[in-house]
Design an enzyme around this catalytic site. Structure first.
Site, short mmCIF file in Angstrom:
data_model
loop_
_atom_site.label_atom_id
_atom_site.label_comp_id
_atom_site.label_asym_id
_atom_site.label_seq_id
_atom_site.Cartn_x
_atom_site.Cartn_y
_atom_site.Cartn_z
N SER A 167 10.32 8.00 0.29
CA SER A 167 9.76 9.20 -0.33
C SER A 167 10.00 10.41 0.57
O SER A 167 10.00 10.29 1.80
CB SER A 167 8.25 9.00 -0.50
OG SER A 167 7.63 10.21 -0.85
N TYR A 185 -0.69 6.54 2.52
CA TYR A 185 0.45 6.22 1.64
C TYR A 185 1.75 6.65 2.30
O TYR A 185 2.72 5.89 2.39
CB TYR A 185 0.29 6.90 0.27
CG TYR A 185 1.59 6.89 -0.50
CD1 TYR A 185 2.05 5.72 -1.10
CD2 TYR A 185 2.40 8.03 -0.59
CE1 TYR A 185 3.27 5.69 -1.77
CE2 TYR A 185 3.61 8.01 -1.25
CZ TYR A 185 4.04 6.83 -1.84
OH TYR A 185 5.24 6.80 -2.48
N LYS A 202 5.26 4.48 3.89
CA LYS A 202 6.69 4.69 3.62
C LYS A 202 7.45 4.81 4.94
O LYS A 202 8.50 4.21 5.13
CB LYS A 202 6.91 5.94 2.76
CG LYS A 202 6.45 5.78 1.32
CD LYS A 202 7.26 4.71 0.60
CE LYS A 202 6.80 4.46 -0.82
NZ LYS A 202 7.30 3.22 -1.40
P1 NAD Z 1 4.43 2.56 -10.34
O1 NAD Z 1 3.06 2.31 -9.86
O2 NAD Z 1 4.63 2.97 -11.76
O3 NAD Z 1 5.36 1.28 -10.05
C1 NAD Z 1 5.11 0.39 -8.99
C2 NAD Z 1 5.11 -1.02 -9.58
O4 NAD Z 1 4.84 -1.94 -8.53
C3 NAD Z 1 4.04 -1.22 -10.65
O5 NAD Z 1 4.60 -1.85 -11.77
C4 NAD Z 1 3.02 -2.13 -9.97
O6 NAD Z 1 2.35 -2.97 -10.88
C5 NAD Z 1 3.90 -2.89 -9.00
N1 NAD Z 1 3.19 -3.42 -7.84
C6 NAD Z 1 2.28 -2.77 -7.05
N2 NAD Z 1 1.84 -3.60 -6.08
C7 NAD Z 1 2.50 -4.78 -6.25
C8 NAD Z 1 2.47 -6.03 -5.57
N3 NAD Z 1 1.68 -6.23 -4.50
N4 NAD Z 1 3.27 -7.02 -6.02
C9 NAD Z 1 4.06 -6.85 -7.11
N5 NAD Z 1 4.13 -5.70 -7.79
C10 NAD Z 1 3.35 -4.67 -7.36
O7 NAD Z 1 5.10 3.66 -9.37
P2 NAD Z 1 6.47 4.43 -9.49
O8 NAD Z 1 6.17 5.86 -9.65
O9 NAD Z 1 7.35 3.73 -10.44
O10 NAD Z 1 7.00 4.24 -8.00
C11 NAD Z 1 7.89 3.20 -7.64
C12 NAD Z 1 8.13 3.28 -6.14
O11 NAD Z 1 8.66 4.55 -5.82
C13 NAD Z 1 6.86 3.13 -5.31
O12 NAD Z 1 7.18 2.39 -4.15
C14 NAD Z 1 6.51 4.55 -4.96
O13 NAD Z 1 5.78 4.62 -3.77
C15 NAD Z 1 7.88 5.16 -4.80
N6 NAD Z 1 7.89 6.61 -5.00
C16 NAD Z 1 7.37 7.14 -6.14
C17 NAD Z 1 7.36 8.52 -6.31
C18 NAD Z 1 6.74 9.15 -7.54
O14 NAD Z 1 6.45 10.33 -7.51
N7 NAD Z 1 6.54 8.42 -8.63
C19 NAD Z 1 7.92 9.35 -5.33
C20 NAD Z 1 8.46 8.76 -4.20
C21 NAD Z 1 8.44 7.39 -4.03
C1 WQD Z 2 3.43 18.90 -7.21
C2 WQD Z 2 2.94 20.34 -7.08
C3 WQD Z 2 0.73 20.50 -6.14
C4 WQD Z 2 -1.28 18.48 -9.50
C5 WQD Z 2 3.34 13.58 -4.47
C6 WQD Z 2 3.22 12.70 -3.27
C7 WQD Z 2 4.57 12.29 -2.80
C8 WQD Z 2 5.43 11.71 -3.94
C9 WQD Z 2 5.41 12.55 -5.16
C10 WQD Z 2 5.33 9.37 -3.86
C11 WQD Z 2 2.21 20.62 -5.76
C12 WQD Z 2 0.74 20.98 -7.57
C13 WQD Z 2 -0.34 19.05 -8.65
C14 WQD Z 2 -2.24 19.33 -10.12
C15 WQD Z 2 -1.22 21.23 -9.04
N1 WQD Z 2 4.94 10.44 -4.35
N2 WQD Z 2 -0.31 20.40 -8.43
N3 WQD Z 2 -2.16 20.67 -9.86
O1 WQD Z 2 2.36 16.51 -3.98
O2 WQD Z 2 4.82 17.07 -4.25
O3 WQD Z 2 4.09 14.73 -4.11
O4 WQD Z 2 4.07 12.87 -5.50
O5 WQD Z 2 5.99 9.19 -2.88
O6 WQD Z 2 4.35 11.37 -1.80
O7 WQD Z 2 2.55 13.39 -2.25
O8 WQD Z 2 3.59 15.99 -6.14
O9 WQD Z 2 3.04 16.14 -8.54
O10 WQD Z 2 1.16 15.82 -6.89
O11 WQD Z 2 2.36 18.00 -6.95
O12 WQD Z 2 -1.19 22.44 -8.85
O13 WQD Z 2 -3.11 18.87 -10.87
O14 WQD Z 2 1.97 20.57 -8.10
O15 WQD Z 2 -0.12 21.28 -5.33
O16 WQD Z 2 2.52 21.94 -5.39
P1 WQD Z 2 3.65 16.18 -4.55
P2 WQD Z 2 2.49 16.41 -7.19
#
Ligand code: NAD
Ligand code: WQD
Length: 339
Positions: free
Chosen positions: A124, A152, A156
């Protein structure tokens, strides 16, 4: 290849599954459905006309995961499984460290036992330290790991380090650490998308729920940042572009560990998102400005040029398209997946 897709029922995983199946790979999903439902995988099968093999297991439980996967053959692992709610990680740090770190350690053991050497890991942009003065877009050489404000994010950074250390002890291992910026949008079919449980933490699903009438108004977290309109700026990337980045990373794996930003290189403010989503949905998005959210940075935008040069990958879908696709998913599935 037959790909083990850990966390494949989730938001990003289901889109990665579509991208893999569409180019002819087979997919074996491992998920415990702690933040997803099997319905997403049924939809993936509908979109692709292909079938998926699924194992239900908690990857943090090594004996159970090992037993469930013992008879399975796979050629590579894409590891997206884990817990991802930043706020929850502050109130439940032990659960976050236990789940997110054990899942990776266990998958690495299982890979060794199955003689599998290819790994793509969901990291991330949150691992980057706050950008120094004068730094605009973040490239992979920017400092990471210092100044992370929540457990969190630490999981990562720690998972990245675990994978690097294990690779040093196992030189055949080939790993790509993909640092996602802000994934948004949905498959253009409107059949799969982001379905957060409870109140959404992230901006896009919150805005989508305001547009559909599930929430009254958006709280905008701060309007005094040093950005063009004072609200936070992020690099929003269409989830199908992100999914295709996994394919590119898989194809270009080589021994060692490499890190790639998956982002667009363009920044949009919170108010840009409100306007664009309003256009896409034809709905008003009422909002109010509230205090900044602790731990937020003013701006986080990728320099994605390394992925372009080395993986031959770049985002091709526009911000407008991502908002339109997110709206199609939200309006066709106002309550998310059927329970
Ligand atoms: P999500 O929660 O929709 O998907 C994660 C999946 O992992 C889910 O289906 C959940 O049931 C499964 N899971 C959780 N713990 C588990 C375990 N112990 N064993 C087996 N399965 C398990 O999240 P997402 O948004 O699809 O994110 C996927 C990955 O990408 C995550 O690792 C997340 O941290 C990373 N990521 C997401 C974002 C974002 O903004 N969505 C940004 C950066 C990184
Ligand atoms: C985006 C922008 C907020 C909600 C997070 C995690 C990051 C990654 C992605 C997994 C920011 C603003 C948000 C709201 C708002 N996840 N905001 N009102 O914070 O960039 O990243 O998700 O790895 O680790 O930290 O994403 O969508 O929460 O926010 O004003 O109700 O929207 O302040 O500027 P962020 P976000």
């Amino acid at each position: 290849m037959r790909i083990l897709l850990a966390g494949g029922a989730g938001y990003i995983g289901s889109h990665v599954a579509v991208a893999l199946l569409d180019v002819g790979h087979d997919v074996l999903v491992v998920d415990d459905y702690s933040n997803s439902t099997p319905a997403s995988l049924d939809r993936v099968e509908r979109i692709t006309g292909r079938s998926i093999d699924v194992v239900e297991a908690d990857l943090a439980d090594l004996p159970a995961s090992r037993a469930e996967l013992s008879g399975e053959r796979f050629d590579a692992v894409i590891h997206l499984a884990g817990l991802k709610a930043v706020g929850e990680s502050v109130t439940e740090p032990s659960r976050y460290y236990r789940t997110n770190l054990s899942s990776t350690l266990n998958l690495l053991d299982i890979m060794r036992e199955h003689a599998v050497s290819k790994l793509v890991f969901s990291s991330s942009a949150t691992v980057y330290s706050p950008a120094a003065e004068g730094v605009e877009n973040l490239d992979e050489s920017q400092p990471s790991g210092l100044g992370i404000t929540n457990p969190y994010g630490w999981t990562k950074a720690m998972n990245e380090q675990i994978i690097r250390d294990v690779q040093r002890s196992r030189p055949g291992l080939q790993a790509a650490l993909l640092r996602y910026f802000n994934p948004i949008g949905a498959h253009p079919s409107g059949l799969i998308g982001e379905d957060p449980a409870g109140i959404p933490n992230n901006l896009l699903p919150y805005v989508a729920q305001v547009a559909i009438g599930r929430r009254d108004r958006l709280a905008v977290f701060g309007d005094q940042y040093p950005t063009p309109d004072g609200t936070g700026v992020r690099d929003y990337i269409h989830v199908m572009d992100l999914a295709e980045g996994h394919l590119a990373a898989l194809q270009h794996l080589e021994p060692g560990v490499d890190t790639f930003n998956l982002g667009t290189g363009e920044g949009h403010s919170v108010l840009d998102v409100v306007r664009m989503f309003s256009d896409a949905s034809g709905k008003d998005i009422p909002y109010e400005i509230v205090a900044p959210r602790p731990g937020d940075v003013a701006r986080a935008v990728a320099d994605p040029s390394k992925a372009r040069k080395r993986l031959g990958w770049q985002a091709t879908r526009s911000f407008a398209e991502a908002c339109q696709d997110a709206w199609r998913w939200q309006s066709q599935n106002p309550g998310g997946y059927p329970i």
